[in-house]
Write a protein that holds these residues in place. Structure first.
Motif, PDB file in Angstrom:
ATOM      1  N   ALA A  10     -89.937  19.865  73.241  1.00 22.92           N
ATOM      2  CA  ALA A  10     -89.856  18.440  72.902  1.00 22.92           C
ATOM      3  C   ALA A  10     -88.785  18.183  71.849  1.00 22.92           C
ATOM      4  CB  ALA A  10     -91.214  17.944  72.419  1.00 22.92           C
ATOM      5  N   ALA A  22     -85.143  18.460  73.486  1.00 27.93           N
ATOM      6  CA  ALA A  22     -84.829  17.742  74.727  1.00 27.93           C
ATOM      7  C   ALA A  22     -83.768  16.672  74.539  1.00 27.93           C
ATOM      8  CB  ALA A  22     -86.102  17.132  75.308  1.00 27.93           C
ATOM      9  N   ARG A  23     -83.837  15.921  73.466  1.00 24.77           N
ATOM     10  CA  ARG A  23     -82.876  14.829  73.283  1.00 24.77           C
ATOM     11  C   ARG A  23     -81.486  15.370  72.957  1.00 24.77           C
ATOM     12  NH1 ARG A  23     -83.690   9.610  73.186  1.00 24.77           N
ATOM     13  NH2 ARG A  23     -85.935   9.951  73.027  1.00 24.77           N
ATOM     14  N   GLU A  24     -81.413  16.328  72.048  1.00 19.79           N
ATOM     15  CA  GLU A  24     -80.110  16.888  71.678  1.00 19.79           C
ATOM     16  C   GLU A  24     -79.443  17.567  72.870  1.00 19.79           C
ATOM     17  OE1 GLU A  24     -78.198  20.288  68.713  1.00 19.79           O
ATOM     18  OE2 GLU A  24     -80.202  19.502  68.303  1.00 19.79           O
ATOM     19  N   GLY A  61     -80.180  17.094  76.013  1.00 19.26           N
ATOM     20  CA  GLY A  61     -80.000  16.133  77.093  1.00 19.26           C
ATOM     21  C   GLY A  61     -78.697  15.381  77.018  1.00 19.26           C
ATOM     22  N   ARG A  62     -78.183  15.162  75.824  1.00 21.47           N
ATOM     23  CA  ARG A  62     -76.908  14.468  75.672  1.00 21.47           C
ATOM     24  C   ARG A  62     -75.762  15.280  76.278  1.00 21.47           C
ATOM     25  NH1 ARG A  62     -79.844  10.834  75.362  1.00 21.47           N
ATOM     26  NH2 ARG A  62     -80.225   9.464  73.570  1.00 21.47           N
ATOM     27  N   ARG A  66     -81.107  20.189  80.712  1.00 18.29           N
ATOM     28  CA  ARG A  66     -82.537  19.906  80.813  1.00 18.29           C
ATOM     29  C   ARG A  66     -83.331  21.046  80.196  1.00 18.29           C
ATOM     30  NH1 ARG A  66     -83.403  20.647  85.999  1.00 18.29           N
ATOM     31  NH2 ARG A  66     -81.260  21.231  86.505  1.00 18.29           N
ATOM     32  N   THR A  82     -86.780  16.294  82.265  1.00 15.08           N
ATOM     33  CA  THR A  82     -86.655  17.085  81.044  1.00 15.08           C
ATOM     34  C   THR A  82     -87.797  16.744  80.100  1.00 15.08           C
ATOM     35  OG1 THR A  82     -85.035  17.921  79.432  1.00 15.08           O
ATOM     36  CG2 THR A  82     -85.198  15.521  79.660  1.00 15.08           C
ATOM     37  N   ALA A  83     -88.035  17.635  79.144  1.00 13.33           N
ATOM     38  CA  ALA A  83     -89.067  17.451  78.112  1.00 13.33           C
ATOM     39  C   ALA A  83     -90.476  17.379  78.699  1.00 13.33           C
ATOM     40  CB  ALA A  83     -88.788  16.205  77.281  1.00 13.33           C
TER      41      ALA A  83
END
Length: 258
Positions: free
Chosen positions: A177, A180-182, A184-185, A189, A247-248
């Motif tokens: 978790a 995932a954002r970092e 994902g950019r 995934r 993702t996540a």
């Protein structure tokens, strides 16, 4: 009644893709190595068990790309970095990481020492973080990738007898978790593949007895055993382009236990 034999999915996007499996010589990890190799991927796997690795390779003589085994103690982070570099040099930038290695050694809370704690975290958690770090630039250069970390339902169902293991497995869900954002950019995934009680040779040898069979029958919604192949087929989907917008997430393969 059991299902008739079926033809399982093939994923064209996995052909020639470089896949790295940690802890790939036996158990669930060996299932990953075999299934990805039979999809035509270029597979490398890290492990300390050279004998098991050789036996696995002997059974994969007919695949398009013979998997690459690199002996590596994942608790040694310098060795981990060198192993990833060796894989990259031999079969190309890593597009898929299956961060699988773990040891569910039983232990008692009251007798745990700080050294025990550090050793357990090194085996069951720390290498996930640094393996992802080591392959990130490869995936970024490729325009994306897939990281699959192995969690566990053990902490979800409050299993006792190995508290450091369940702690580490719960932390892997947080790691997924948290990254995932970092990631994902960069079109990378990251998901958590969550096994139930997977009946590997080790599980049969050490822990599966009549009481365990009764617990499986009582706790799973689906009868029968969850096998390494079941986890591998889920991993194929998460690694392939078919799951490009996932993702996540936690993907639980437990026969309906949780």
């Amino acid at each position: 009644m059991t299902m008739q034999a079926t033809a399982y999915a093939r994923y064209p996007s996995l052909a020639d893709r470089t896949v790295l499996v940690t802890g790939g010589a036996s158990g669930i990890g060996a299932g990953f190595v075999e299934h990805f190799a039979r999809q035509g991927a270029r597979v490398a796997f890290l492990d300390v068990d050279a004998d098991a690795a050789q036996a696995l390779l002997e059974g994969l003589a007919d695949v398009v790309h013979r998997p690459l085994f690199v002996a590596c103690d994942l608790t040694d982070l310098e060795a981990l970095g060198q192993a990833v570099a060796r894989v990259r040099a031999a079969i190309g930038p890593i597009a898929v990481l299956l961060s699988n290695a773990a040891n569910d050694l039983r232990h008692e809370f009251a007798q745990t020492t700080p050294a025990d704690f550090d050793a357990n975290v090194a085996v069951n958690l720390r290498h996930h973080y640094f393996a992802i770090q080591a392959v990130r630039e490869d995936m970024q250069a490729l325009g994306g990738g897939s990281v699959i970390c192995l969690g566990s339902i053990s902490w979800m169902i409050k299993n006792g007898g190995y508290p450091m293991y369940t702690m580490a497995k719960a932390a892997i869900h947080g790691l997924v978790a948290g990254l995932a954002r970092e990631l994902g950019r960069q079109y990378i995934r990251i998901n958590c593949l969550v096994p139930g009680w997977v009946i590997t040779e080790k599980q049969r040898r050490l822990w599966l007895d009549a009481e365990g069979e009764a617990e499986i029958a009582r706790s799973q919604c689906l009868p029968g055993h969850v096998m390494a192949d079941d986890l591998a087929r889920a991993a194929l989907f998460l690694a392939a382009d078919d799951s490009r917008m996932i993702t996540a997430r936690d993907f639980i393969v437990d026969g309906g236990w949780v």
